[in-house]
Design an enzyme around this catalytic site. Structure first.
Site, PDB file in Angstrom:
ATOM      1  N   LYS A  42       0.822  -1.196   0.000  1.00 43.29           N
ATOM      2  CA  LYS A  42       0.000   0.000   0.000  1.00 43.29           C
ATOM      3  C   LYS A  42       0.862   1.254   0.000  1.00 43.29           C
ATOM      4  O   LYS A  42       0.386   2.362  -0.187  1.00 43.29           O
ATOM      5  CB  LYS A  42      -0.875   0.021   1.272  1.00 43.29           C
ATOM      6  N   GLY A  43       2.156   1.071   0.228  1.00 48.98           N
ATOM      7  CA  GLY A  43       3.038   2.210   0.485  1.00 48.98           C
ATOM      8  C   GLY A  43       3.103   3.255  -0.613  1.00 48.98           C
ATOM      9  O   GLY A  43       3.251   4.441  -0.335  1.00 48.98           O
ATOM     10  N   ASP A 102      14.875   0.308   0.254  1.00 48.85           N
ATOM     11  CA  ASP A 102      15.606   0.078   1.501  1.00 48.85           C
ATOM     12  C   ASP A 102      16.647  -1.008   1.237  1.00 48.85           C
ATOM     13  O   ASP A 102      17.734  -0.728   0.725  1.00 48.85           O
ATOM     14  CB  ASP A 102      14.588  -0.309   2.582  1.00 48.85           C
ATOM     15  N   LYS A 130      16.916   4.987   0.716  1.00 51.11           N
ATOM     16  CA  LYS A 130      17.778   5.069   1.905  1.00 51.11           C
ATOM     17  C   LYS A 130      19.224   4.884   1.490  1.00 51.11           C
ATOM     18  O   LYS A 130      19.535   4.020   0.659  1.00 51.11           O
ATOM     19  CB  LYS A 130      17.404   3.981   2.908  1.00 51.11           C
ATOM     20  N   PHE A 151      14.098   4.875  10.052  1.00 45.19           N
ATOM     21  CA  PHE A 151      12.721   4.469   9.776  1.00 45.19           C
ATOM     22  C   PHE A 151      11.823   5.688   9.662  1.00 45.19           C
ATOM     23  O   PHE A 151      11.786   6.515  10.557  1.00 45.19           O
ATOM     24  CB  PHE A 151      12.211   3.524  10.864  1.00 45.19           C
ATOM     25  N   VAL A 152      11.120   5.786   8.541  1.00 48.66           N
ATOM     26  CA  VAL A 152      10.285   6.966   8.305  1.00 48.66           C
ATOM     27  C   VAL A 152       8.830   6.563   8.082  1.00 48.66           C
ATOM     28  O   VAL A 152       8.536   5.434   7.685  1.00 48.66           O
ATOM     29  CB  VAL A 152      10.790   7.778   7.091  1.00 48.66           C
ATOM     30  N   ASP A 158       4.005   3.605   6.514  1.00 46.67           N
ATOM     31  CA  ASP A 158       3.282   3.357   7.754  1.00 46.67           C
ATOM     32  C   ASP A 158       4.155   2.768   8.853  1.00 46.67           C
ATOM     33  O   ASP A 158       5.242   2.245   8.605  1.00 46.67           O
ATOM     34  CB  ASP A 158       2.154   2.354   7.497  1.00 46.67           C
ATOM     35  N   ARG A 164       0.023   6.730   7.324  1.00 53.00           N
ATOM     36  CA  ARG A 164       0.127   6.841   5.864  1.00 53.00           C
ATOM     37  C   ARG A 164      -0.452   8.150   5.349  1.00 53.00           C
ATOM     38  O   ARG A 164      -0.068   8.643   4.304  1.00 53.00           O
ATOM     39  CB  ARG A 164      -0.635   5.696   5.182  1.00 53.00           C
TER      40      ARG A 164
HETATM   41  P1  XMP Z   1      13.117  -3.245   0.733  1.00 45.41           P
HETATM   42  O1  XMP Z   1      13.927  -3.524   1.969  1.00 45.41           O
HETATM   43  O2  XMP Z   1      12.575  -4.492   0.107  1.00 45.41           O
HETATM   44  O3  XMP Z   1      11.923  -2.470   1.371  1.00 45.41           O
HETATM   45  O4  XMP Z   1      13.820  -2.316  -0.219  1.00 45.41           O
HETATM   46  C1  XMP Z   1      10.935  -1.959   0.675  1.00 45.41           C
HETATM   47  C2  XMP Z   1       9.674  -1.946   1.495  1.00 45.41           C
HETATM   48  O5  XMP Z   1       9.905  -1.956   2.906  1.00 45.41           O
HETATM   49  C3  XMP Z   1       9.124  -0.992   3.545  1.00 45.41           C
HETATM   50  N1  XMP Z   1      10.010  -0.012   4.220  1.00 45.41           N
HETATM   51  C4  XMP Z   1       9.607   0.954   5.040  1.00 45.41           C
HETATM   52  N2  XMP Z   1       8.366   1.301   5.434  1.00 45.41           N
HETATM   53  N3  XMP Z   1       9.275   3.072   6.688  1.00 45.41           N
HETATM   54  C5  XMP Z   1       8.204   2.374   6.269  1.00 45.41           C
HETATM   55  O6  XMP Z   1       7.087   2.714   6.616  1.00 45.41           O
HETATM   56  C6  XMP Z   1      10.551   2.784   6.348  1.00 45.41           C
HETATM   57  O7  XMP Z   1      11.478   3.473   6.754  1.00 45.41           O
HETATM   58  C7  XMP Z   1      10.713   1.668   5.462  1.00 45.41           C
HETATM   59  N4  XMP Z   1      11.801   1.099   4.910  1.00 45.41           N
HETATM   60  C8  XMP Z   1      11.325   0.074   4.149  1.00 45.41           C
HETATM   61  C9  XMP Z   1       8.290  -0.352   2.474  1.00 45.41           C
HETATM   62  O8  XMP Z   1       7.028  -0.959   2.458  1.00 45.41           O
HETATM   63  C10 XMP Z   1       8.994  -0.648   1.190  1.00 45.41           C
HETATM   64  O9  XMP Z   1       8.122  -0.785   0.097  1.00 45.41           O
END
Ligand code: XMP
Length: 177
Positions: A42-43, A102, A130, A151-152, A158, A164
């Site tokens: 959902k992000g 991330d 990041k 962490f944001v 979320d 969100r």
């Molecule tokens: P990866 O590690 O696969 O991560 O690159 C991607 C998904 O992880 C979640 N994510 C976060 N969600 N704050 C969040 O609310 C954060 O700081 C964060 N870092 C990673 C996110 O869903 C992303 O699509």
């Protein structure tokens, strides 16, 4: 909700200005071709809604539900596709939109899957990236903002399903975790 935010990292105006720039960049890179946009739920919901409304061109929008974080602070490292059926990407140029890059595992898994399903080309756009070593070999083609490894929440991101709807990106205070 606002009281839980320790600091605002990217404010509403900065986001909106940057989206103007990203939309122009995308328009320049995909001039007039049919484009399929795949939004990761959902992000990326809020980011995609604001970005795509700045692109006055013909495009199709599909959504993919992908789980990697399970609502906490840490990635579990396994990416699962939650939809019963994935969009038909055969022979299509695809733009994948996600909220944040991330570890890179999510984008890597999605790109591989769409290419495996026959997409002609897959490019990726994220609101945030990041600064860290990626666990998976991937970088996004379009990045809104490079941020530190913290962490944001907000603007689609979320913590346990909340925050969100904040119009900016911020760091959650310790008390709220
Ligand atoms: P990866 O590690 O696969 O991560 O690159 C991607 C998904 O992880 C979640 N994510 C976060 N969600 N704050 C969040 O609310 C954060 O700081 C964060 N870092 C990673 C996110 O869903 C992303 O699509």
């Amino acid at each position: 909700m606002e009281n839980d935010i320790e600091k605002v990292l990217v404010d509403e105006q900065e986001i909106q200005r940057r989206l103007d720039g990203m939309a122009l960049e995308l328009e320049g890179d995909f001039p007039g071709e049919p484009l399929l946009v795949v939004v990761l739920l959902k992000g990326a919901l809020v980011f995609a809604a604001d970005l795509l409304r700045r692109m006055p061109r013909m495009l199709e929008i599909e959504c993919l539900s992908v789980a990697s974080y399970h609502g906490g602070l840490d990635s579990c490292g396994v990416v699962s596709f939650l939809d019963r059926e994935l969009p038909d990407v055969r022979g299509r140029r695809v733009l994948v939109l996600d909220d944040i890059l991330d570890t890179g595992r999510t984008l890597r898994a999605v790109v591989d899957r769409l290419l495996g399903d026959g997409a002609l080309e897959v490019r990726t756009g994220v609101l945030l990236a990041k600064a860290k070593r990626r666990a998976a070999d991937v970088e996004a083609n379009y990045v809104g903002f490079h941020i530190a490894d913290e962490f944001v929440v907000g603007y689609g991101l979320d913590y346990r399903g909340r925050y969100r709807n904040l119009p900016y990106v911020g760091v959650l205070g310790r008390a709220a975790r």
